[in-house]
Design an enzyme around this catalytic site. Structure first.
Site, PDB file in Angstrom:
ATOM      1  NE  ARG A  51      -2.128  -1.556   3.517  1.00 11.60           N
ATOM      2  CZ  ARG A  51      -2.147  -2.830   3.889  1.00 11.60           C
ATOM      3  NH1 ARG A  51      -2.880  -3.700   3.243  1.00 11.60           N
ATOM      4  NH2 ARG A  51      -1.429  -3.227   4.919  1.00 11.60           N
ATOM      5  CD  GLU A 132      24.697 -12.766  11.118  1.00  7.79           C
ATOM      6  OE1 GLU A 132      24.120 -13.352  12.045  1.00  7.79           O
ATOM      7  OE2 GLU A 132      25.810 -13.111  10.665  1.00  7.79           O
ATOM      8  CB  VAL A 135      19.210 -16.473  13.537  1.00  6.98           C
ATOM      9  CG1 VAL A 135      19.330 -17.095  14.924  1.00  6.98           C
ATOM     10  CG2 VAL A 135      18.580 -17.453  12.566  1.00  6.98           C
ATOM     11  N   GLY A 137      18.615 -11.112  15.366  1.00  8.21           N
ATOM     12  CA  GLY A 137      18.701  -9.711  14.951  1.00  8.21           C
ATOM     13  C   GLY A 137      20.103  -9.231  14.655  1.00  8.21           C
ATOM     14  N   GLY A 190       4.020  -3.290  23.778  1.00 11.49           N
ATOM     15  CA  GLY A 190       4.501  -3.458  22.409  1.00 11.49           C
ATOM     16  C   GLY A 190       5.587  -4.507  22.257  1.00 11.49           C
ATOM     17  CD  GLU A 193       4.215  -8.930  15.987  1.00 13.89           C
ATOM     18  OE1 GLU A 193       3.287  -8.396  15.354  1.00 13.89           O
ATOM     19  OE2 GLU A 193       5.408  -8.750  15.704  1.00 13.89           O
ATOM     20  CE  LYS A 208      14.262 -15.289  15.460  1.00 15.97           C
ATOM     21  NZ  LYS A 208      13.756 -14.473  16.577  1.00 15.97           N
ATOM     22  N   GLY A 310      13.921  -5.531  16.483  1.00 15.68           N
ATOM     23  CA  GLY A 310      13.894  -4.083  16.342  1.00 15.68           C
ATOM     24  C   GLY A 310      14.396  -3.676  14.982  1.00 15.68           C
TER      25      GLY A 310
END
Lengths: 435, 435
Positions: A51, A132, A135, A137, A190, A193, A208, A310
């Site tokens: 969108r 990378e 898994v 972050g 937050g 989810e 993972k 994040g």
């Protein structure tokens, strides 16, 4: 006479949510650095979104809803896939390989489901597939496993790889809250989810674990090969019992190479909550952080720690991969992919050795302990410690077993539940890392 | 018709001490794995040592005392240098590059002294120079810094990178022993060399800091650029004072990118003992372990932990590099080297902001605290906390400052030593990581 400016490497960005927009921002902020590191500038030439109206901050002329056309464009060199999920990500990735484009992805679900086939397609096309960010972050983990430890033999990879469940379990330990209450708090803040199933039921961690086990043991492992238990059944009692024996409850992803007398090792991969000693390096990993503990034959014990999710941390990992595949593209080479040459058999959970912590409400009368112990012995499960608290009608037996096949332990629990002398099985959790 | 067996990649091993013999053993033990990962088998075709008679366990026909001739041999593809020290390692490395051979090294001293020139020579020859084993032994660290974080901007790298000094400081904290006593114990147990200077005086850590800073900030940094203080002046009093404020004493290697208002950042690199809060992730790193804490713009905080020394762990890192350079050799490519494009200025220690913990024996009479505070103010050093213990003639003032240029802090200490009201400055240590 001045040299012509170097031709930019042109990137197609698929997806522009939290991670995608952070990737876009980093590519812009680090433009000079990237040019210096790669030897050519990086330019995003198109962004596929569902969108366009939802992305007012992005250069509008870059936006398109036709991801397939963007991937196929002749003027695209590299593809960054941060859509997530299986389709259309999978088809787009195959299309990228088919047109000679390397792909950087953060897609754990897809890699865990279809890794070997995707790698085969990339290898056939002579291009790279790096992920990378899929898994843990920002933590550099897959590259070290794939490359730095390539000359060593890995025995075990144990990780806290899901921040949502780690936050919930940390809060349960801190406040004494039950699962539902801690989940509600995580949702409000937050950290969880609206639909927390993928995290709470361990699907995210299992994907993972599959990726980690594949790399660690040079063996194709998919999500379906991973034994999985989430944390929704972890009770305040479990957490309290853990504290009583100097432990804390964590959702662990455990990938093990299990030695086999016959010389053919097997691989066991599982995700479940477990009690670990508070002195274990993973016990101190709180909140939304991730950490992965690795045991290798020669290197010994290693640990990697950092932010597991994040936008910015994930984008950092995506950019590290982008630099690598861009450099390979400039050099006309492709990088060190994973290998599946060992192709070890997957050991079913039933046969995987584990240890249990069991807490029983029993009547404190002669013969009860003997009867309970007899049930463990019947399944050939050896007991490490027994502790009894309370007297009379409110006695509690807390038992920690030695290592035994998981099926023998779960059969014992089933038998205990049926014993007349056992009023209730109030806590059952696996134990890891106790000596 | 069967295919011809693949031609082995032929390796020259320079040095066969603890690390070299572990490398040799791993190459043998992991032969099948290495072949699968590289695509060709690896074969050690020569081992250069000073005294062949000292190596009865090694195939004698491989031994030679003529390292230069071994490196020059036409049938050598790759060179593994684990001799250590500056010469002859440096000349041998240049000779290897000149004859088109990639080098894997564990030589921190040489890389820290001559890194940029060595990299330039390798780049000119189109070959690789990898040295993961030079810093923090088995911990995959240089490759993550160089590659995984290549799209991010690093702010800080803080590490415990010397196991000997960490063991000594850990023992001082555990037993209350002084430095000399703890060193003697470390020597007896084999954790310290007969001549412990390189470890105890921080030379080893400084070389590693130079290598880390070079990679982290894309700026050539050599050992001579690193401010260095060892641990021989750390007293039992320092360790006790640290505990009183919830800290522990560690020898830290600190590499910082210091923002500059004018837009040109500088780089500050230092090795010195410091008090860090016991809650800091590095505080729990005990004994001979190493750990490195990294702060990056996007990735946030990361930590890498593992064994920093020892034959097997170091050999694991050497083999990871060997697989990488061997794969590059097979592919006819070379890998991602470090870059020095940022070329930031080195900030002298005098201008680097630090914080001090100072403990003074003073007479407890009116005006003493005011006079002491005045000395700090004179150098524009702001005080964070003051604590006074004891009364009368045996009073102790414990002061923790805010951040100030190191020169202002050391000038303050010098002035305090000259004050009549100050009987003695009993402890001075920098403080890191306190909020």
């Amino acid at each position: 006479m001045t040299a012509a400016p170097p031709v930019p490497l042109r990137v197609a960005l698929l997806g522009c949510g939290t991670v995608g927009s952070a990737v876009l921002r980093l590519i812009e902020d680090q433009a000079d650095d990237l040019t210096a590191r790669i030897g050519r500038p990086v330019e995003v030439v198109g962004i596929a979104v569902r969108r366009p109206a939802h992305h007012p901050d992005v250069p509008q002329h870059l936006l398109t809803t036709d991801a397939a056309a963007l991937v196929a464009r002749d003027d695209v060199d590299l593809v960054v896939e941060v859509i997530g999920g299986i389709e259309p990500a999978r088809s787009l990735m195959y299309a990228a390989f088919a047109s000679g484009k390397s792909v950087v992805s953060a897609n754990k679900a897809l890699l865990a489901e279809d890794g070997p086939a995707l790698h085969a397609a990339a290898a056939e096309a002579g291009v790279d597939l790096y992920y990378e960010a899929a898994v843990a972050g920002a933590i550099p983990l897959l590259r070290p496993l794939r490359e730095s430890l390539a000359g060593d033999q890995l025995r075990r990879v144990v990780g806290i790889v899901n921040g949502t469940t780690n936050y919930i379990l940390s809060r349960m330990a801190e406040t004494g809250a039950g699962f539902a209450e801690a989940l509600a708090e995580a949702t409000e803040l937050g950290y969880a989810e609206a639909d927390p199933t993928a995290d709470v039921d361990g699907f995210d961690a299992a994907a993972k674990a599959a990726i980690l086990a594949s790399l660690a043991f040079h063996t194709p492992v998919s999500s379906a090969d991973v034994y999985r238990e989430g944390i929704s059944a972890v009770s305040a009692t479990d957490v309290a019992r853990a504290a009583e024996i100097g432990c804390t409850v964590k959702l662990l992803a455990i990938c093990e190479r299990v030695p086999n007398g016959a010389g053919t090792d097997t691989v066991a991969v599982r995700v479940h909550p477990a009690m670990i000693p508070t002195t274990h390096p993973l016990a101190a990993v709180g909140g939304a952080f991730n950490a992965v503990f690795v045991e290798a034959e020669a290197a010994g014990q290693l640990m990697f720690y950092g932010q597991g999710a994040g936008g910015e941390p994930t984008a950092s990992a995506v950019l590290g991969d982008l630099v690598a595949v861009a450099r390979n593209r400039v050099a006309g080479a492709s990088g060190q992919g994973p290998t599946g040459y060992a192709d070890l058999a997957i050991r079913p959970m039933a046969e995987t050795p584990t240890r249990y912590h069991v807490s029983l409400d029993v009547a404190d009368r002669p013969g009860v302990l003997a009867a309970v112990a007899q049930e463990f012995a019947r399944q050939d499960v050896s007991i490490s410690t027994v502790r009894q608290t309370g007297r009379g009608d409110a006695a509690t037996l807390v038992i920690v077993t030695h290592s035994a096949p998981d099926a023998a332990l779960s059969a014992t629990i089933a038998a205990l539940r049926d014993m007349p002398a056992v009023r209730g099985v109030t806590s059952v959790l696996r134990v890891e890392g106790l000596s």
